[in-house]
Design an enzyme around this catalytic site. Structure first.
Site, PDB file in Angstrom:
ATOM      1  N   SER A 104       0.830  -1.191   0.000  1.00  0.00           N
ATOM      2  CA  SER A 104       0.000   0.000   0.000  1.00  0.00           C
ATOM      3  C   SER A 104       0.874   1.255   0.000  1.00  0.00           C
ATOM      4  O   SER A 104       1.659   1.458  -0.921  1.00  0.00           O
ATOM      5  CB  SER A 104      -0.963  -0.036   1.188  1.00  0.00           C
ATOM      6  N   ASP A 164      -9.369  -3.937  -6.345  1.00  0.00           N
ATOM      7  CA  ASP A 164      -8.817  -3.214  -5.194  1.00  0.00           C
ATOM      8  C   ASP A 164      -8.922  -1.713  -5.472  1.00  0.00           C
ATOM      9  O   ASP A 164      -8.380  -1.200  -6.450  1.00  0.00           O
ATOM     10  CB  ASP A 164      -7.355  -3.632  -4.983  1.00  0.00           C
ATOM     11  N   HIS A 197      -8.528  -4.708  -0.670  1.00  0.00           N
ATOM     12  CA  HIS A 197      -7.166  -4.248  -0.382  1.00  0.00           C
ATOM     13  C   HIS A 197      -6.532  -5.016   0.775  1.00  0.00           C
ATOM     14  O   HIS A 197      -5.304  -4.952   0.965  1.00  0.00           O
ATOM     15  CB  HIS A 197      -7.202  -2.746  -0.066  1.00  0.00           C
TER      16      HIS A 197
END
Length: 357
Positions: free
Chosen positions: A177, A252, A265
């Protein structure tokens, strides 16, 4: 009368002790100190005594010049042997075969984060007896996204130090991320457009790429997402593209340009993408280690060997950043626009994002 004359001549012939020397009578009157048994030419003798001024007198054993030479020679040989004995270096003991430098995701606790931990565990199982070091990138990892530059600086510093101090260690870069964005920017060979070079670390020297075996990015924010938070897009440097795996779960919201699901995610471990990334990295490491083994009669490969660098201090993690108070599930979209590092880049408004799944 002749005997008397002879006795006087003998007394005249006896040499007087020179300055600094002691007569036999003076030596006998000095205080004694036990030194210990003497071994000369393989023969052990009775204890010696040491008198004042450091004079050593041995009983019943005459120390001849050849004995002194032998003792000096033995001492010299012992000193020479100590000097040439191999001394183990701390570098050899502290440098692993490979090292993972991983940046965690937004609001995850300091360390590697759940995705990073699962990645390292999967990778360890795939490299056998090879040693694997781990370095968690030290940065806030909050929703104040411009502070990601702290992570870029810390990761870059540790990469350069590892390449200099452990030139044979294979470096693996990774991130999840926001951490994937940090790692992607670390590999960049240019400063992003619209960002002041004085606000971000300079790109790493090109030769550092020879020390990096693989890059694993999980859920790297898409260009759409980066525009939404008013930050420049992430571009992996050209020298790292071939050794990079960029994984994104379908739909996502963060990494898929058309994604609408936030819950997706958090599915990288369950979806098998962490294992897929570890398998790719293990393959890259095995190939890199195999390339280090010389082939008899083959010319050395150009550009494959890491270039020597001056040793640098290894960056140590600072005090762990405290997680955001009352932080719930990782909020990857800010509640208000954030100011990026450097001048803002005018961009078109992002396409509307559907409701989160």
């Amino acid at each position: 009368m002749p005997p008397i004359a002879s006795s006087q001549n003998e007394k005249m012939r006896k040499p007087r002790p020179s300055n600094g020397e002691k007569s036999t009578r003076e030596l006998q009157q000095m205080p004694l100190t036990l030194v210990g048994p003497v071994a000369v030419d393989g023969l052990s003798g009775p204890p010696c005594v040491q008198r004042a001024l450091g004079v050593v007198v041995c009983q019943h054993r005459a120390v001849k010049p050849r004995h002194i030479v032998g003792l000096i020679g033995a001492a010299a040989m012992a000193t020479w042997a100590i000097q040439i004995a191999p001394i183990p270096t701390t570098q050899a003991a502290s440098c692993p075969d490979a090292e993972v430098i991983f940046a965690r995701g937004t609001t995850e606790d300091p360390g590697l984060g759940p995705t990073g931990d699962a990645f390292v565990d999967s990778l360890r199982a795939r490299i056998g007896t090879r040693s694997l070091g781990v370095y968690p990138v030290d940065y806030p990892a909050t929703t104040d996204f411009p502070t990601a530059v702290v992570g870029i600086t810390d990761a870059r510093t540790h990469v350069l130090a590892t390449a200099a101090n452990c030139p044979h260690t294979k470096i693996v870069l990774g991130g999840f991320s926001q951490g994937a964005a940090v790692t992607g920017f670390v590999t960049a060979n240019v400063v992003p457009d619209g960002v002041s070079a004085s606000d971000v670390p300079a790109p790493m020297p090109p030769e550092i790429a020879n020390h990096v075996a693989a890059v694993a990015l999980f859920g790297k924010p898409s260009t759409r997402f980066m525009h939404a938070i008013n930050d420049p897009p992430i571009t992996v440097g050209q020298q790292y593209v071939a050794k990079t795996i960029d994984l994104c779960v379908d739909n996502d919201l963060v990494c898929d340009s058309h994604g609408t699901s936030f819950s997706a995610h958090n599915e990288y471990v369950d979806a098998g993408l962490v294992d897929q990334g570890a398998a790719f990295v293990a393959s890259q490491l095995q190939a890199s280690w195999a390339a280090d083994v010389p082939v008899p009669g083959a010319p050395p490969a150009r550009g494959s060997a890491p270039s020597p660098l001056s040793p640098l201090p290894l960056s140590a993690p600072a005090a762990p950043a405290a997680p955001a108070p009352n932080a719930g599930p990782t909020p990857h979209l800010p509640s208000a626009p954030l100011t990026p590092p450097g001048p803002a880049v005018p961009v078109a408004p992002p396409p509307p994002i559907g409701p989160l799944a």
